[in-house]
Design an enzyme around this catalytic site. Sequence first.
Site, PDB file in Angstrom:
ATOM      1  N   CYS A  82       5.762   5.843   4.485  1.00  0.00           N
ATOM      2  CA  CYS A  82       4.547   5.310   4.012  1.00  0.00           C
ATOM      3  C   CYS A  82       3.925   5.877   2.735  1.00  0.00           C
ATOM      4  O   CYS A  82       3.008   5.351   2.016  1.00  0.00           O
ATOM      5  CB  CYS A  82       3.429   5.138   5.132  1.00  0.00           C
ATOM      6  N   GLU A 121      -0.110  -4.091  11.993  1.00  0.00           N
ATOM      7  CA  GLU A 121       0.338  -3.751  10.875  1.00  0.00           C
ATOM      8  C   GLU A 121       1.982  -3.870  10.658  1.00  0.00           C
ATOM      9  O   GLU A 121       2.646  -4.115   9.696  1.00  0.00           O
ATOM     10  CB  GLU A 121       0.154  -2.203  10.502  1.00  0.00           C
ATOM     11  N   HIS A 127       3.431  -4.518   4.003  1.00  0.00           N
ATOM     12  CA  HIS A 127       3.558  -5.114   5.581  1.00  0.00           C
ATOM     13  C   HIS A 127       3.164  -6.682   5.578  1.00  0.00           C
ATOM     14  O   HIS A 127       2.270  -7.067   4.753  1.00  0.00           O
ATOM     15  CB  HIS A 127       2.400  -4.414   6.123  1.00  0.00           C
ATOM     16  N   ASP A 182      -4.482 -10.974   0.295  1.00  0.00           N
ATOM     17  CA  ASP A 182      -3.149 -11.498   0.317  1.00  0.00           C
ATOM     18  C   ASP A 182      -2.336 -11.085  -1.026  1.00  0.00           C
ATOM     19  O   ASP A 182      -2.711 -11.617  -1.893  1.00  0.00           O
ATOM     20  CB  ASP A 182      -3.252 -12.877   0.840  1.00  0.00           C
ATOM     21  N   HIS A 183      -0.995 -10.660  -0.931  1.00  0.00           N
ATOM     22  CA  HIS A 183      -0.343 -10.402  -1.926  1.00  0.00           C
ATOM     23  C   HIS A 183      -0.976  -9.389  -3.079  1.00  0.00           C
ATOM     24  O   HIS A 183      -0.649  -9.564  -4.174  1.00  0.00           O
ATOM     25  CB  HIS A 183       0.104 -11.878  -2.851  1.00  0.00           C
ATOM     26  N   HIS A 231       4.920   0.107  -0.564  1.00  0.00           N
ATOM     27  CA  HIS A 231       5.652  -0.795   0.286  1.00  0.00           C
ATOM     28  C   HIS A 231       4.873  -1.630   1.184  1.00  0.00           C
ATOM     29  O   HIS A 231       3.421  -1.860   0.642  1.00  0.00           O
ATOM     30  CB  HIS A 231       6.365   0.215   1.384  1.00  0.00           C
ATOM     31  N   HIS A 252       0.919  -1.122   0.057  1.00  0.00           N
ATOM     32  CA  HIS A 252       0.015   0.034   0.005  1.00  0.00           C
ATOM     33  C   HIS A 252       0.906   1.143  -0.157  1.00  0.00           C
ATOM     34  O   HIS A 252       2.019   1.387  -0.030  1.00  0.00           O
ATOM     35  CB  HIS A 252      -0.942   0.021   1.167  1.00  0.00           C
TER      36      HIS A 252
HETATM   37 NI    NI Z   1       2.463   1.241   5.499  1.00  0.00          NI
END
Ligand code: NI
Length: 136
Positions: free
Chosen positions: A33, A126, A41, A79-80, A39, A14
């Site tokens: 971010c 997160e 998580h 996911d992914h 990037h 995200h």
């Molecule tokens: Ni982030």
Amino acid sequence: MVYLTRVEHFNAAHKLYNDNWSEAENLEVFGKCANANWHGHNYELHVTIKGEPNPQTGFIFNAKTLSTLIKDVIVERVDHRNLNLDVDFMKGKFTSAENFAMSIWNELKPHIEKEGVQLHKLKLQETPNIYVEYYG
Ligand code: NI
């Protein structure tokens, strides 16, 4: 009343970015971010349900069934993936942990209630240092 928590994992990309602000303002508020090239998580989702144990089983609800439900309704869709671009229920929202947890709650709640179970809390981790909790 007893509370049961099932934990599921997923990875997603995200970025946090306000289109109305300059790059400098975004960097100041969102830091890393706001990185334009995204990037990721490693998220940990804790889903807590509540109820009284069924006298036939001793369970509030079968934890394996709960796991399958969380995977089908949430994990398979995030996911992914890129939360900003790929996830329909995050379209047009800031993909903060706060908003993400609230959106997951809204997606999950009807499916859990359909099973006759009460959703009590979501905890979305997160990073090792940051998590949010939502009670609806
Ligand atoms: Ni982030």
